[in-house]
Design a protein around this motif. Structure first.
Motif, PDB file in Angstrom:
ATOM      1  N   ALA A   1      -2.298   8.715   4.747  1.00  0.00           N
ATOM      2  CA  ALA A   1      -1.904   7.927   3.946  1.00  0.00           C
ATOM      3  C   ALA A   1      -2.722   7.984   2.524  1.00  0.00           C
ATOM      4  O   ALA A   1      -2.108   7.836   1.508  1.00  0.00           O
ATOM      5  N   VAL A   2      -4.016   8.003   2.698  1.00  0.00           N
ATOM      6  CA  VAL A   2      -4.842   8.392   1.374  1.00  0.00           C
ATOM      7  C   VAL A   2      -4.092   9.588   0.545  1.00  0.00           C
ATOM      8  O   VAL A   2      -4.050   9.396  -0.620  1.00  0.00           O
ATOM      9  N   PHE A   3      -4.191  10.622   1.382  1.00  0.00           N
ATOM     10  CA  PHE A   3      -3.697  11.839   0.598  1.00  0.00           C
ATOM     11  C   PHE A   3      -2.352  11.582  -0.023  1.00  0.00           C
ATOM     12  O   PHE A   3      -2.054  12.111  -1.163  1.00  0.00           O
ATOM     13  N   ASP A   4      -1.308  11.041   0.625  1.00  0.00           N
ATOM     14  CA  ASP A   4       0.004  10.508   0.051  1.00  0.00           C
ATOM     15  C   ASP A   4      -0.268   9.890  -1.356  1.00  0.00           C
ATOM     16  O   ASP A   4       0.744  10.170  -2.206  1.00  0.00           O
ATOM     17  N   VAL A   5      -0.991   8.894  -1.384  1.00  0.00           N
ATOM     18  CA  VAL A   5      -1.493   8.162  -2.576  1.00  0.00           C
ATOM     19  C   VAL A   5      -1.844   9.264  -3.687  1.00  0.00           C
ATOM     20  O   VAL A   5      -1.309   9.056  -4.738  1.00  0.00           O
ATOM     21  N   ILE A   6      -2.664  10.045  -3.265  1.00  0.00           N
ATOM     22  CA  ILE A   6      -3.304  10.915  -4.347  1.00  0.00           C
ATOM     23  C   ILE A   6      -2.272  12.017  -4.744  1.00  0.00           C
ATOM     24  O   ILE A   6      -2.064  12.371  -6.200  1.00  0.00           O
ATOM     25  N   VAL A   7      -1.444  12.745  -4.028  1.00  0.00           N
ATOM     26  CA  VAL A   7      -0.280  13.562  -4.246  1.00  0.00           C
ATOM     27  C   VAL A   7       1.019  12.715  -4.659  1.00  0.00           C
ATOM     28  O   VAL A   7       1.826  13.412  -5.153  1.00  0.00           O
ATOM     29  N   ASN A   8       1.157  11.497  -4.636  1.00  0.00           N
ATOM     30  CA  ASN A   8       2.235  10.478  -5.175  1.00  0.00           C
ATOM     31  C   ASN A   8       3.440  11.068  -4.151  1.00  0.00           C
ATOM     32  O   ASN A   8       4.456  11.279  -4.958  1.00  0.00           O
ATOM     33  N   ASN A   9       3.187  11.150  -2.864  1.00  0.00           N
ATOM     34  CA  ASN A   9       4.522  11.676  -2.080  1.00  0.00           C
ATOM     35  C   ASN A   9       5.554  10.584  -2.269  1.00  0.00           C
ATOM     36  O   ASN A   9       5.459   9.532  -1.624  1.00  0.00           O
ATOM     37  N   ALA A  10       6.736  11.159  -2.481  1.00  0.00           N
ATOM     38  CA  ALA A  10       7.976  10.427  -2.334  1.00  0.00           C
ATOM     39  C   ALA A  10       8.587  10.410  -1.303  1.00  0.00           C
ATOM     40  O   ALA A  10       9.735   9.776  -0.998  1.00  0.00           O
TER      41      ALA A  10
ATOM     42  N   VAL B   1      -6.435   9.912  -8.771  1.00  0.00           N
ATOM     43  CA  VAL B   1      -7.827  10.198  -8.147  1.00  0.00           C
ATOM     44  C   VAL B   1      -8.956   9.192  -8.593  1.00  0.00           C
ATOM     45  O   VAL B   1      -9.791   8.560  -7.895  1.00  0.00           O
ATOM     46  N   GLY B   2      -8.986   9.109  -9.763  1.00  0.00           N
ATOM     47  CA  GLY B   2      -9.966   8.197 -10.743  1.00  0.00           C
ATOM     48  C   GLY B   2      -9.625   6.742 -10.252  1.00  0.00           C
ATOM     49  O   GLY B   2     -10.519   6.117 -10.172  1.00  0.00           O
ATOM     50  N   ALA B   3      -8.544   6.432 -10.263  1.00  0.00           N
ATOM     51  CA  ALA B   3      -8.046   5.337  -9.890  1.00  0.00           C
ATOM     52  C   ALA B   3      -8.417   4.615  -8.685  1.00  0.00           C
ATOM     53  O   ALA B   3      -8.908   3.439  -8.488  1.00  0.00           O
ATOM     54  N   LEU B   4      -8.395   5.545  -7.558  1.00  0.00           N
ATOM     55  CA  LEU B   4      -8.846   5.424  -6.173  1.00  0.00           C
ATOM     56  C   LEU B   4     -10.650   5.150  -6.149  1.00  0.00           C
ATOM     57  O   LEU B   4     -10.885   4.142  -5.546  1.00  0.00           O
ATOM     58  N   LEU B   5     -11.123   5.781  -6.967  1.00  0.00           N
ATOM     59  CA  LEU B   5     -12.393   5.727  -7.105  1.00  0.00           C
ATOM     60  C   LEU B   5     -13.181   4.390  -7.899  1.00  0.00           C
ATOM     61  O   LEU B   5     -13.999   3.898  -7.273  1.00  0.00           O
TER      62      LEU B   5
END
Length: 272
Positions: A159-168, A249-253
């Motif tokens: 789920a975190v990975f999908d946020v990062i890669v913007n999985n549609a 990535v920066g937004a999550l951090l």
């Protein structure tokens, strides 16, 4: 699988002879199950030729294979290895994405999977223990049902990975449990867009804080995006898309909280 076996399998995918076994007709783009053969090594893989990609109104033509490879590179940089080994090479129908096939317990008639799937649909009164509810809806005959997924660390990282890669397009069918008990994500051709396009069935952690161990991996990814990883990605996605990846990535951090489904069409349809 030992390191030697893994190296041999990857070499077969990179340079072995490709033989098409059959077409995966449930896929929207031309997708083939193949055997890659090199010496005595035979490896099953998925082959998606660029020539078989269907045009999309919001993604440039001919870029889906590169996005699949980009997602693999991000997964590897995170150290989570969610995406199976992926390359781009020439095949029977021209250049395309080649990805190692994930062997699943249900692939054998002798092995029957037990219990609910990691992502499943169930009656409201029968949500399995350890599962998170995502959406309440009606099935094809009008019965009340709930879309659920397991509260599982392997899914959480996905789920975190999908946020990062913007999985549609994170459907339930794009989540595979391997015979090695790892959970893999496949079909990332509509990812890494500049605009926010996150659509997923994994909304069970929406609004929850992201733990420190996960953030450490995200921070390492951010560091790699300042170096060679960006150069690798530049061969497959645009400079603006790389910059958008850095921003996510920066937004999550900066704000380590899982986003919520506060956008148009937050769940891909069909969900499986």
């Amino acid at each position: 699988m030992s390191g030697t076996d893994e190296a041999s399998a990857r070499e077969a995918l990179r340079s072995g002879d490709l033989t098409i076994i059959g077409r995966i007709r449930s896929a929207s783009n031309a997708t083939f199950l193949c055997e890659a053969t090199c010496s005595d090594e035979v490896v099953h893989c998925v082959y998606k030729p660029v020539a078989g990609e269907q045009p999309l109104w919001d993604f440039p033509d001919g870029t889906l294979a590169g996005r699949e490879l980009g997602a693999y590179l991000v997964s590897t940089a995170l150290g989570w290895n969610i995406v199976p080994y992926t390359i781009i090479r020439d095949g029977p129908a021209g250049p395309g994405m080649l990805q190692r096939w994930v062997d699943q317990p249900g692939d054998s008639d002798e092995v029957e999977p037990e219990g609910p799937d990691l992502v499943d649909i169930c009656p409201p009164e029968s949500v399995p223990p350890g599962y998170l509810s995502v959406l309440r809806a009606y099935d094809h005959v009008g019965n009340d049902v709930i879309l659920v997924h397991a509260d599982d660390r392997r899914l959480y990282r996905m789920a975190v990975f999908d946020v990062i890669v913007n999985n549609a397009d994170r459907k339930g069918g794009h989540i595979l449990t391997g015979v090695d008990n790892r959970v893999y994500g496949v079909d990332h051709g509509v990812s890494l867009h500049v605009q926010d396009k996150l659509r997923t069935v994994l909304w069970g952690w929406a609004g929850k804080p992201i733990d420190d161990e996960t953030l450490e991996s995200v921070a390492v990814l951010g560091e790699q995006l300042a170096g060679p990883l960006a150069d690798q990605l530049r061969e497959h996605i645009t400079a603006d898309e790389i910059e958008a990846l850095r921003w996510r990535v920066g937004a999550l951090l900066r704000e380590p909280v899982m986003p919520g489904p506060d956008r148009h069409r937050p769940i891909p349809w069909p969900a499986f």
